[in-house]
Design a protein around this motif. Structure first.
Motif, PDB file in Angstrom:
ATOM      1  N   ASN A  80       5.010   0.447  -5.446  1.00 45.84           N
ATOM      2  CA  ASN A  80       5.135  -0.216  -6.746  1.00 45.84           C
ATOM      3  C   ASN A  80       6.565  -0.128  -7.257  1.00 45.84           C
ATOM      4  OD1 ASN A  80       5.292   0.437  -9.850  1.00 45.84           O
ATOM      5  ND2 ASN A  80       3.522  -0.908  -9.644  1.00 45.84           N
ATOM      6  N   MET A  83      -2.655   5.292  -5.449  1.00 44.59           N
ATOM      7  CA  MET A  83      -3.081   5.111  -4.058  1.00 44.59           C
ATOM      8  C   MET A  83      -4.360   4.291  -4.059  1.00 44.59           C
ATOM      9  SD  MET A  83      -4.682   8.828  -2.925  1.00 44.59           S
ATOM     10  CE  MET A  83      -3.254   9.800  -3.357  1.00 44.59           C
ATOM     11  N   GLY A  84      -4.792   3.863  -2.862  1.00 45.71           N
ATOM     12  CA  GLY A  84      -6.012   3.076  -2.751  1.00 45.71           C
ATOM     13  C   GLY A  84      -7.241   3.841  -3.216  1.00 45.71           C
ATOM     14  N   TYR A  88       0.533   0.003  -4.882  1.00 48.27           N
ATOM     15  CA  TYR A  88       0.187   1.419  -4.786  1.00 48.27           C
ATOM     16  C   TYR A  88       1.428   2.307  -4.632  1.00 48.27           C
ATOM     17  CZ  TYR A  88      -4.656  -0.071  -3.852  1.00 48.27           C
ATOM     18  OH  TYR A  88      -5.910  -0.626  -3.944  1.00 48.27           O
ATOM     19  N   THR A 106       0.820  -1.216   0.000  1.00 53.08           N
ATOM     20  CA  THR A 106       0.000   0.000   0.000  1.00 53.08           C
ATOM     21  C   THR A 106       0.850   1.260   0.000  1.00 53.08           C
ATOM     22  OG1 THR A 106      -0.186  -0.226   2.402  1.00 53.08           O
ATOM     23  CG2 THR A 106      -1.994  -1.069   1.091  1.00 53.08           C
ATOM     24  N   ALA A 161      -2.299   1.223  -8.738  1.00 52.63           N
ATOM     25  CA  ALA A 161      -2.721   2.635  -8.756  1.00 52.63           C
ATOM     26  C   ALA A 161      -1.760   3.464  -7.920  1.00 52.63           C
ATOM     27  CB  ALA A 161      -4.141   2.784  -8.216  1.00 52.63           C
ATOM     28  N   LYS A 186      -4.359  -5.008  -7.850  1.00 56.19           N
ATOM     29  CA  LYS A 186      -4.836  -3.629  -8.043  1.00 56.19           C
ATOM     30  C   LYS A 186      -3.609  -2.732  -8.168  1.00 56.19           C
ATOM     31  CE  LYS A 186      -9.395  -3.597  -5.812  1.00 56.19           C
ATOM     32  NZ  LYS A 186     -10.102  -3.062  -6.969  1.00 56.19           N
ATOM     33  N   THR A 233      -8.032   0.663 -11.693  1.00 53.86           N
ATOM     34  CA  THR A 233      -7.054  -0.049 -10.858  1.00 53.86           C
ATOM     35  C   THR A 233      -7.087  -1.556 -11.064  1.00 53.86           C
ATOM     36  OG1 THR A 233      -8.547  -0.339  -8.958  1.00 53.86           O
ATOM     37  CG2 THR A 233      -7.287   1.724  -9.068  1.00 53.86           C
ATOM     38  N   ASN A 262      -2.412  -5.434  -3.760  1.00 58.71           N
ATOM     39  CA  ASN A 262      -2.232  -3.995  -3.997  1.00 58.71           C
ATOM     40  C   ASN A 262      -0.838  -3.701  -4.536  1.00 58.71           C
ATOM     41  OD1 ASN A 262      -4.799  -3.551  -2.850  1.00 58.71           O
ATOM     42  ND2 ASN A 262      -3.929  -3.497  -0.798  1.00 58.71           N
TER      43      ASN A 262
END
Length: 542
Positions: A427, A451-452, A423, A383, A449, A447, A495, A421
């Motif tokens: 990443n 951020m969440g 994020y 995250t 992206a 997912k 995402t 995740n």
């Protein structure tokens, strides 16, 4: 097994079933009618050609199967970006295969077609793998020529790569099995050897209509650039083949005689299956991306004998590092721990967040693997980095930068699996696409992206609300809720792993049970490219 395990299993298997359904549609290419037209010409379809070319008993790892999905709707779509690509085995030799799908806009090149071809060439170049092109393309898709023609990562880069691979001794074989027009004509002719199928294959800089328009000459395409012309008059191609099957078997004959590649020296022993049941991954991985779980349980279901030698187990516990084997290959694993752990200082460390001590540990472990020449496997469910005054004062930026530095400068091959995740800067630190993993694949649960979703949606809502109010509009609670719903749905759609795979941010989406195959085939490929530069992290803040 408890109720939560069963619920997780149901959700993850449903996601896998949805993936298989999507892939089944993708494999149809441009559809049955377009396929019938190709068959009527005596041609095999792209996937049929690949199946005939490859060793039947060996695995095939497709790259970018869902590339361009959901894109170019206004142009009728472009399934699999109009080209099939991957890593397989031909006459016992591992190689990259790229085949135009003529059922999709006659094999025309869309922007994502170019990106996917470049990715295939990148894999061949990084791993020094032979590459085979099965050419059947009408050339650049003219309505989108401005997005594919002139830039560094556009169409012309492919021919530049042809030249570079040839100079570096990376074998390139091409089969002209259909149209090969304009700039695309350079791809097979810049390969080491090119063969052409009589009656269906043709290659020329300008087709008969353009020749008539440009210089007034009337000539048919076969005379202009067919097999007889190029094998007996121009000398442009090296072999004339009577049909697709004979052509593909001739490629196998050439591949059968290639000299052995150099060995990079990565360690391998006899493979062993995990002792713990791999299928239990479906029940261990939570249905919700917010729920904690023990990443160690995933790791031990991916490694041979479920044997994992953890590094600094009691320190920096929000990242797990350690050594193991995948299909006999030695690997160093760097994985985000998703369970909530208590540090020696009594602090609660939340799942998926990278803390300073964890970044420090991972940096040292990555350096050790480079020193020992052990390939790295990153298992992402991150995250981001820890925030707040305590983290900033503790030097989280410095420690995060050290980890990013070590990942960026690693010389051993890196392989990334996005489990959950992925994020923000997490990443990057965990070897996202920008950090040159040899292969990067996602599970259906991934997912990706900045951020969440909930945090991003609330931030975007604040910005949009202020903008509307500055423009004199009144925004009540009901309007805010409607805006939040709209923003959240749009953000969540962006995402998904399918959104990422369509744009080749990942090489594909896989069943978790295929993870070992991805890593093993990737290391086998990397083992054909000896490491040529020393590991050096340069200047880092200590």
């Amino acid at each position: 097994m408890n109720l939560e395990f069963n619920q997780n299993e149901d959700v993850n298997k449903q996601a896998l079933a949805a993936l298989k359904h999507r892939l089944k549609n993708v494999y149809q290419g441009g559809g049955a009618k377009a396929a019938e037209k190709q068959k009527a010409k005596g041609k095999m379809l792209a996937r049929e050609r690949i199946n005939h070319l490859l060793d039947a008993e060996r695995p095939w790892l497709e790259i970018g199967a869902t590339a361009a999905e959901g894109m170019y709707a206004e142009h009728g779509g472009c399934p699999s970006a109009g080209v099939v690509a991957g890593i397989g085995y031909v006459a016992g030799r591992q190689c990259v295969v790229v085949a135009n799908d003529a059922t999709v806009k006659a094999g025309a090149w869309f922007p994502m077609t170019a990106k996917k071809n470049l990715r295939a060439q990148e894999i061949a170049m990084e791993n020094r793998l032979p590459i085979i092109y099965l050419v059947d393309s009408a050339g650049v898709y003219l309505p989108m020529q401005d997005e594919i023609f002139p830039d560094k990562e556009h169409f012309g880069r492919i021919f530049r790569n042809n030249a570079r691979m040839s100079s570096e001794g990376i074998v390139q074989l091409a089969a002209i099995m259909g149209s090969c027009v304009a700039g695309g004509a350079y791809l097979p002719i810049m390969s080491d050897e090119a063969m052409i199928v009589d009656g269906t294959g043709s290659v020329f800089l300008a087709g008969s209509y353009l020749v008539k328009s440009a210089i007034g000459e009337s000539v048919d395409n076969e005379t202009l650039g067919g097999a007889t012309t190029h094998c007996e008059i121009s000398g442009v191609t090296d072999y004339k083949q009577p049909d697709d099957k004979t052509c593909l078997e001739a490629i196998r004959s050439i591949m059968d005689k290639l000299g052995k590649p150099k060995d990079a020296g990565f360690d391998r022993i006899k493979p062993a299956a995990p002792k713990l049941d791999e299928r239990e991954i479906y029940g261990i991985l939570p249905a919700s991306r917010e729920k904690p779980y023990d990443m160690d349980e995933i790791i031990r279901r991916l490694l041979d004998d479920s044997d994992f030698e953890e590094y600094k187990a009691g320190y920096g516990q929000s990242i797990i590092c350690g050594l193991g084997r995948v299909e006999g290959w030695a690997v160093g694993v760097v994985a985000n721990q998703r369970k909530v752990v208590k540090s020696k200082k009594g602090e609660m460390q939340f799942g998926g967040v990278i803390y300073s001590d964890a970044a420090d540990k991972a940096t040292r472990f990555i350096m050790n693997c480079n020193q020992k020449k052990i390939p790295l496997v990153f298992l992402q469910d991150v995250t981001g980095f820890m925030v707040g005054s305590r983290a900033e004062q503790g030097g989280i930026i410095k420690d995060g930068a050290k980890m990013v530095n070590a990942v960026a400068n690693s010389v051993v091959p890196k392989f990334t699996i996005v489990i959950g995740n992925s994020y923000g800067a997490g990443n990057y630190a965990m070897c996202g696409k920008a950090y040159d993993p040899r292969l990067i694949f996602a599970w259906p649960s991934a997912k990706i992206a900045v951020m969440g979703g909930s945090q991003a949606a609330k931030t975007l809502l604040q910005i949009q609300t202020v903008s509307l109010m500055n423009a004199g509009a009144e925004v009540d609670q009901q309007q805010q809720e409607a805006l939040l719903k709209e923003i959240t749905e749009r953000y969540d759609q962006q995402t998904t792993p399918y959104y990422a795979a369509a744009r080749l941010w990942v090489d594909g989406i896989i069943d978790p049970l295929d993870t070992r195959k991805v890593i093993s085939m990737g290391i086998e490929a990397a083992n054909q490219a000896p490491i040529e530069r020393p590991f050096n992290v340069g200047v880092i803040q200590t």
